[in-house]
Design a protein around this motif. Sequence first.
Motif, short mmCIF file in Angstrom:
data_model
loop_
_atom_site.label_atom_id
_atom_site.label_comp_id
_atom_site.label_asym_id
_atom_site.label_seq_id
_atom_site.Cartn_x
_atom_site.Cartn_y
_atom_site.Cartn_z
N GLY A 148 0.70 -1.17 0.07
CA GLY A 148 -0.22 0.21 0.05
C GLY A 148 0.89 0.98 0.27
N HIS A 149 2.13 0.77 -0.13
CA HIS A 149 2.42 2.48 0.00
C HIS A 149 4.42 2.18 -1.05
N ASP A 150 5.05 2.95 -1.72
CA ASP A 150 6.44 3.15 -1.70
C ASP A 150 7.09 2.55 -1.32
N GLU A 151 8.70 2.13 -1.47
CA GLU A 151 9.42 0.92 -0.95
C GLU A 151 10.19 2.12 0.03
N PRO A 152 10.17 1.85 1.29
CA PRO A 152 10.56 2.76 2.07
C PRO A 152 12.95 2.94 1.35
N THR A 153 13.70 3.47 1.49
CA THR A 153 14.99 3.80 2.04
C THR A 153 15.68 2.43 2.61
N GLY A 154 16.67 1.58 2.39
CA GLY A 154 17.46 0.99 2.51
C GLY A 154 16.75 -0.39 2.84
N THR A 155 15.16 -0.78 2.78
CA THR A 155 14.49 -1.92 2.96
C THR A 155 14.71 -2.45 1.69
N ALA A 156 14.30 -4.00 1.09
CA ALA A 156 14.54 -4.91 0.57
C ALA A 156 13.28 -5.35 0.38
N LEU A 164 16.09 -15.01 -16.17
CA LEU A 164 18.35 -14.33 -15.36
C LEU A 164 18.85 -15.77 -15.23
N PRO A 165 19.96 -16.08 -15.67
CA PRO A 165 20.94 -17.04 -14.52
C PRO A 165 20.56 -17.25 -12.97
N ALA A 166 20.43 -16.11 -12.47
CA ALA A 166 20.41 -16.05 -10.92
C ALA A 166 18.74 -16.58 -10.66
N LYS A 167 18.43 -17.34 -9.52
CA LYS A 167 17.71 -17.75 -9.46
C LYS A 167 16.59 -16.83 -8.26
N PHE A 168 16.90 -16.05 -7.31
CA PHE A 168 16.35 -14.76 -7.59
C PHE A 168 17.01 -13.52 -7.21
N VAL A 169 16.08 -12.06 -7.29
CA VAL A 169 16.22 -10.57 -7.39
C VAL A 169 16.57 -9.83 -6.08
N LEU A 170 17.43 -9.72 -5.58
CA LEU A 170 17.46 -8.43 -4.66
C LEU A 170 16.97 -7.53 -4.77
N HIS A 171 15.38 -6.57 -4.16
CA HIS A 171 15.65 -5.00 -4.58
C HIS A 171 15.96 -4.63 -3.47
N THR A 172 16.16 -3.45 -3.53
CA THR A 172 16.27 -2.50 -2.76
C THR A 172 16.70 -1.04 -3.41
N VAL A 173 16.21 -0.01 -2.31
CA VAL A 173 16.16 1.19 -2.58
C VAL A 173 17.74 2.41 -1.86
N SER A 174 18.00 2.32 -2.27
CA SER A 174 19.20 2.86 -1.84
C SER A 174 19.60 4.34 -1.76
N PRO A 175 19.94 5.28 -0.61
CA PRO A 175 20.17 6.40 -0.85
C PRO A 175 20.15 6.78 -1.98
N LEU A 189 22.45 3.58 3.70
CA LEU A 189 23.91 2.36 2.97
C LEU A 189 23.64 1.28 2.97
N ALA A 190 24.03 1.40 4.23
CA ALA A 190 24.36 -0.14 4.29
C ALA A 190 22.76 -0.97 5.59
N LYS A 191 22.16 0.32 5.63
CA LYS A 191 20.72 -0.66 5.61
C LYS A 191 20.09 -1.25 4.22
N SER A 192 20.25 -0.88 3.66
CA SER A 192 20.02 -1.33 2.14
C SER A 192 21.11 -2.69 1.61
N TYR A 193 22.76 -2.46 2.21
CA TYR A 193 22.82 -3.93 2.12
C TYR A 193 22.39 -4.95 2.98
N LEU A 194 22.20 -4.23 3.99
CA LEU A 194 21.90 -5.38 5.52
C LEU A 194 20.64 -5.95 5.22
N SER A 195 19.82 -4.94 4.39
CA SER A 195 18.62 -5.67 4.17
C SER A 195 18.44 -6.86 3.20
N CYS A 196 18.99 -6.57 1.95
CA CYS A 196 19.52 -7.83 0.73
C CYS A 196 20.18 -8.84 1.75
#
Length: 265
Positions: A148-156, A164-175, A189-196
């Motif tokens: 119900g809302h846009d994806e917040p920065t730092g989440t995934a 794609l050759p990969a099995k999954f895609v991890l989508h994150t909104v970075s700053p 930025l650290a939260k984006s990586y950590l969320s993924c």
Amino acid sequence: MLRRPYDKKEMVTYLLDYLIKENPQFRAIDVSSDLDSQETLLRALLNVRPPMAVSSGFLDMQDNYLQLKKAERVVVFLNHLRPIPTDDRLYVWKGDITRLKVDAIVNTANRRMLGCFQPLHDCTDNTIHTYAGVQLRLDCYKLIQEQGHDEPTGTAKITPAYNLPAKFVLHTVSPAINEHLTPIDEDLLAKSYLSCLTLAEKNHLESVALSSLATDDEVHFINENAARIAIQTAKDFLEHSQFVNKIIFNVDEDEELNLYQQLLN
């Protein structure tokens, strides 16, 4: 009687015909007879296609075409890469992240999570959606509609990677940063990586390719502090991970490759 397999020309013709008939504003397009030009047009039309219902016939043809493209573009397996000398859990690799056969790749998404709608744009988001297929945009749309809302920065969020050759895609909104990271940028930025990585762990994935979330797609500036944050976040995470045991830092530029190699070694 079994039908012979479609060749690439037939696949592209079918897909273009479907997309042009689907959208009245495309019906005036003059389609070239040249296959390369047709493939370029196909990518452009797929880039701008909104997340809406599609026929099973289209999906079958698209998937066959994208599997052919995957073979043409050459898949890169994890055992083709060499880990850094000091830690066999960490890799740095320069190349197109959509060619990597790993459990998950990270996509720098926009807040709507729908991919890049700019035709033929040379960004990771566009490339991932192009070679995954239209299913990826549909999945991302459903995720945003459900929350119900846009994806917040730092989440995934996680989706299948489809073609794609990969099995999954991890989508994150970075700053959205410039050349100078603020303390807030660094934290997000650290939260984006950590969320993924946390999402990969939750789904019992072992290998994750991290794109450079703080490398601007337009001007390609490289930020040393951002690289340090990516590396430190990954190292700290691996100390407590039960499933994730291989992390690949994916870069686009020689300068960035050298920077990561220096920091990692």
